[in-house]
Design a protein around this motif. Sequence first.
Motif, short mmCIF file in Angstrom:
data_model
loop_
_atom_site.label_atom_id
_atom_site.label_comp_id
_atom_site.label_asym_id
_atom_site.label_seq_id
_atom_site.Cartn_x
_atom_site.Cartn_y
_atom_site.Cartn_z
N ARG A 1 0.84 -1.13 0.05
CA ARG A 1 0.00 -0.11 -0.09
C ARG A 1 0.93 1.25 -0.36
O ARG A 1 0.48 2.21 -0.70
CB ARG A 1 -0.94 -0.02 1.30
CG ARG A 1 -2.04 -1.05 1.51
CD ARG A 1 -2.91 -0.80 2.51
NE ARG A 1 -3.96 -1.79 2.39
CZ ARG A 1 -5.11 -1.68 2.02
NH1 ARG A 1 -5.52 -0.46 1.50
NH2 ARG A 1 -6.09 -2.60 2.23
N ASP A 2 1.86 1.46 0.80
CA ASP A 2 2.52 2.50 1.03
C ASP A 2 3.45 2.99 -0.42
O ASP A 2 3.60 4.06 -0.88
CB ASP A 2 3.82 2.33 2.08
CG ASP A 2 4.83 1.08 2.02
OD1 ASP A 2 4.27 0.21 1.46
OD2 ASP A 2 5.66 1.18 2.40
N ARG B 1 0.90 4.36 -2.79
CA ARG B 1 0.45 5.73 -2.69
C ARG B 1 1.71 6.45 -3.25
O ARG B 1 1.37 7.59 -3.77
CB ARG B 1 0.17 5.90 -1.29
CG ARG B 1 -1.21 5.26 -0.72
CD ARG B 1 -1.39 5.81 0.81
NE ARG B 1 -0.21 5.39 1.65
CZ ARG B 1 -0.46 4.41 2.50
NH1 ARG B 1 -1.45 3.61 2.14
NH2 ARG B 1 0.52 4.19 3.57
N THR C 1 -2.44 6.33 -4.95
CA THR C 1 -3.67 5.64 -4.15
C THR C 1 -3.21 4.23 -3.93
O THR C 1 -2.32 3.37 -4.56
CB THR C 1 -4.88 5.48 -5.14
OG1 THR C 1 -5.82 4.83 -4.71
CG2 THR C 1 -4.53 4.52 -6.59
N ASP C 2 -3.89 3.56 -2.92
CA ASP C 2 -3.80 2.33 -2.69
C ASP C 2 -4.86 1.36 -2.56
O ASP C 2 -4.88 0.23 -1.97
CB ASP C 2 -3.06 2.22 -1.16
CG ASP C 2 -4.07 2.61 0.14
OD1 ASP C 2 -5.12 2.91 -0.29
OD2 ASP C 2 -3.66 2.50 1.31
#
Length: 456
Positions: free
Chosen positions: A167-168, A171, A176-177
């Motif tokens: 996720r990081d 982003r 976006t994640d």
Amino acid sequence: MRGRRSGIWVLLCIFFMIGVGVAWHIYDIFSPGRVLTIYCWDSTFKDILTRYYPAYNPEREMIGDVKVHWVILPNDNNVYQRNLDKALFGNANFNSNDNVDMFLVEADYVRKYTDNDYVTMDIESLGIDEAELSGQFAYTRQLARDGNGHIRGITWQATPGVMIYRRDIARQVLGTDRPEEIQGYVRDWQAFNRTAARMKQADVSMLAGYLDTYRVFWSGVERSWLNSEGCLVIDENMKKWLAQTSEFTSMGYNHPYRLWSDGWQNQVRLNTFCYFGPSWLMQYVLAEQAKDDEKAGSNTYGKWAACRGPEPFYWGGTWICAARHTDNQELVADIMRTICLNREVLDRMARQGPEFVNDVQVMQSLAEDASYGMDFLAGQNPVDIMLGSAAEIKVGQVSPYDQGIHESFQGSARVYFDGRVSREEAWQMFLAAVWHAYPELQSTVFSYEADGRDGS
């Protein structure tokens, strides 16, 4: 005189011991079912029996008055199969307590055993009606079905795969994640490749190693490794995998790590964007590595999410088979029913494992449960995505020789990607490795690629 007496006592003791041994052997012969012999390649199934089969006593290794005899052998390089084959070949022993009763098989060689009525019993002979399996995913039944339509193995798990990503990093690079938005960046292989280029610009590797997309491409093949003429062929999808991995290697989009190596696993905490796999990969590999901060790298547990990825795929799976000459048919059937068909047990597996269990109803219920989520995925519930993939899985391309051929193909491809051999040398290595793994194919298998008819 005293020496003669002591000699007589020694002889009497020897005769007594021989008599006891003969009597015990006769008792074994006329008391079948006293031992349940299970062949497998690690302790996973033993752990499953311990957790989900109440009659099993792990301390005494007993089920009631039946002794459980575990035979655990390594799966690599066909060691498990060679030893299992030898045991099954001698499975018509007069003393049936020495026979194999149950054995486990993986997806890469399930057909070798489930399409063979000499070594396996069909489930209806065990008293299990095929209708009892109607709630399972179709492909798991198809893999266990022989040429006459009989099912000869049963599994508690399905293994649809997803793309698991950071996720990081998402982003940072993509802005976006959210899984539904990330899916747009990897919706097909063209989009996936474009995203890999963006990751490279941000000093992030798209993949951790050479083999990370292998199972995705394999699940989409149209042809088996062996065609009807006995020729060893490479499906178009595997040629696409070779081309993609070669390009990714030259462009620096992947790391050059071997699957399961320390370098490959360490990337869970470093600068790799995604992995591909089913729930067992998340649970037993990625989640454990993500929180392992004793090695180099940061803790990334809870910084992951899942989306469908470019194609539906599956990876792995374990089937329970009943050996043809088992003398514990009722016990084997009860284990199969409890572990693979009891919905209460399967629901516990799915929630506690977490395991993607082989029951559509259980997994649909879990997909709709708003309270369910995986900590590793920051609370995301990936079951609905996996259900979609499970419905699209194709398995018609499976052959009895897949484990050894996969290992041979991957090994020769790896040295080719490393730049140590040419494409032609890698192909010859592949052929030699297949023939070494399966000597019985040497007289029948030849290659379209080698004589130019395959267009490779």
